[in-house]
Write a protein that holds these residues in place. Structure first.
Motif, PDB file in Angstrom:
ATOM      1  N   THR A 133      75.760 125.823 112.569  1.00 23.99           N
ATOM      2  CA  THR A 133      77.167 126.340 111.657  1.00 23.99           C
ATOM      3  C   THR A 133      77.727 124.972 111.130  1.00 23.99           C
ATOM      4  OG1 THR A 133      77.681 127.890 113.155  1.00 23.99           O
ATOM      5  CG2 THR A 133      78.671 127.634 111.533  1.00 23.99           C
ATOM      6  N   ILE A 134      77.851 123.871 111.382  1.00 27.65           N
ATOM      7  CA  ILE A 134      77.736 122.406 110.906  1.00 27.65           C
ATOM      8  C   ILE A 134      77.098 122.231 109.797  1.00 27.65           C
ATOM      9  CG2 ILE A 134      78.922 120.428 110.989  1.00 27.65           C
ATOM     10  CD1 ILE A 134      80.949 121.769 111.893  1.00 27.65           C
ATOM     11  N   LYS A 135      75.549 122.537 110.274  1.00 30.58           N
ATOM     12  CA  LYS A 135      74.295 121.752 109.509  1.00 30.58           C
ATOM     13  C   LYS A 135      75.087 122.798 107.753  1.00 30.58           C
ATOM     14  CE  LYS A 135      71.605 120.228 112.800  1.00 30.58           C
ATOM     15  NZ  LYS A 135      70.249 120.165 114.229  1.00 30.58           N
ATOM     16  N   GLN A 136      74.951 123.881 108.188  1.00 32.35           N
ATOM     17  CA  GLN A 136      75.097 124.955 106.924  1.00 32.35           C
ATOM     18  C   GLN A 136      76.171 124.169 106.614  1.00 32.35           C
ATOM     19  OE1 GLN A 136      72.634 127.003 106.108  1.00 32.35           O
ATOM     20  NE2 GLN A 136      71.930 127.388 107.643  1.00 32.35           N
ATOM     21  N   ILE A 137      76.977 124.069 106.723  1.00 29.67           N
ATOM     22  CA  ILE A 137      78.582 123.674 105.909  1.00 29.67           C
ATOM     23  C   ILE A 137      77.964 122.550 104.976  1.00 29.67           C
ATOM     24  CG2 ILE A 137      81.231 122.945 105.931  1.00 29.67           C
ATOM     25  CD1 ILE A 137      81.619 124.882 109.109  1.00 29.67           C
ATOM     26  N   ILE A 138      77.716 121.372 106.016  1.00 29.84           N
ATOM     27  CA  ILE A 138      77.279 119.772 105.350  1.00 29.84           C
ATOM     28  C   ILE A 138      76.564 120.601 104.490  1.00 29.84           C
ATOM     29  CG2 ILE A 138      76.242 117.539 105.513  1.00 29.84           C
ATOM     30  CD1 ILE A 138      77.625 117.608 108.496  1.00 29.84           C
TER      31      ILE A 138
END
Length: 211
Positions: free
Chosen positions: A6-11
């Motif tokens: 999820t964090i990778k998508q946000i970044i």
């Protein structure tokens, strides 16, 4: 377990906006964040049953278009360090997606005005269905004829701006649809939702059932 993805998508989304200079903000929604405000509320015996929404709910701003490159890169490093695993202050707990959407109903208008936005998208990333708001699960006791009996109550939400009324079900996923409908009716906005789940039959079946 899906937080790193999820964090990778946000970044990726934040980097795209940062690179082409699109006004944006990224918030993390949490009911596990430890703050002085929440502790003082707990000490004053203000329980969740006295409020419409979860009074442990917090929005934490992660990124915005006014950050310097140094600040932006520092935030990326902090998120890759997985603070939710090593610092109890950032515990994950439940999923206050609906509380976030209630907040955004008014906040989107302020963001559009302050940034002179003509076209806007609302993108949500979540690892599960949002839990139901406490204030929607209410029953009324009817003492007609001297007998006490609980009656089921059907809840509605009225938007003071559009004057439209919306049914508010007891299921978290139903409420998510209602709040997204309110946002779409009030603003010319495109909502996009990412439900990030594990590669398991249980998670995928749950997603299909609720959507």
């Amino acid at each position: 377990s899906v937080m790193p993805d999820t964090i990778k998508q946000i970044i990726n989304l934040a980097m795209f906006c940062q690179r082409i200079q699109i006004p944006y903000q990224v918030f993390a929604f949490s009911s596990g964040y430890e703050s002085i405000d929440w502790r003082s509320m707990r000490e004053n015996n203000l329980s969740a049953t006295n409020t419409f929404a979860d009074n442990q709910f917090h929005l934490l701003e992660l990124f915005n278009n006014k950050m310097t490159n140094s600040e932006f890169n520092s935030m990326i490093e902090l998120l890759y360090a997985k603070p939710w695993q090593y610092d109890r202050k950032y515990d994950l707990n439940s999923t206050p997606l609906n509380e976030s959407l209630v907040f955004l109903i008014d906040y989107i208008g302020k963001f559009v005005k302050s940034n002179s936005v003509e076209k806007m998208s609302l993108i949500t990333l979540t690892d599960g269905e949002g839990h139901a708001l406490d204030g929607a699960n209410r029953r009324v006791r009817d003492y007609f004829g001297g007998y006490g009996e609980y009656k089921k109550v059907k809840n509605y939400v009225r938007d003071p701006i559009t004057k439209k009324e919306y049914p508010l079900g007891l299921m978290g996923s139903e409420q998510t649809r209602t709040f997204l409908r309110i946002i779409k009716d009030r603003y010319p906005i495109r909502p996009v939702g990412f439900h990030v789940c594990t590669n398991s039959r249980r998670d995928i079946t749950s997603f299909i059932r609720h959507n």
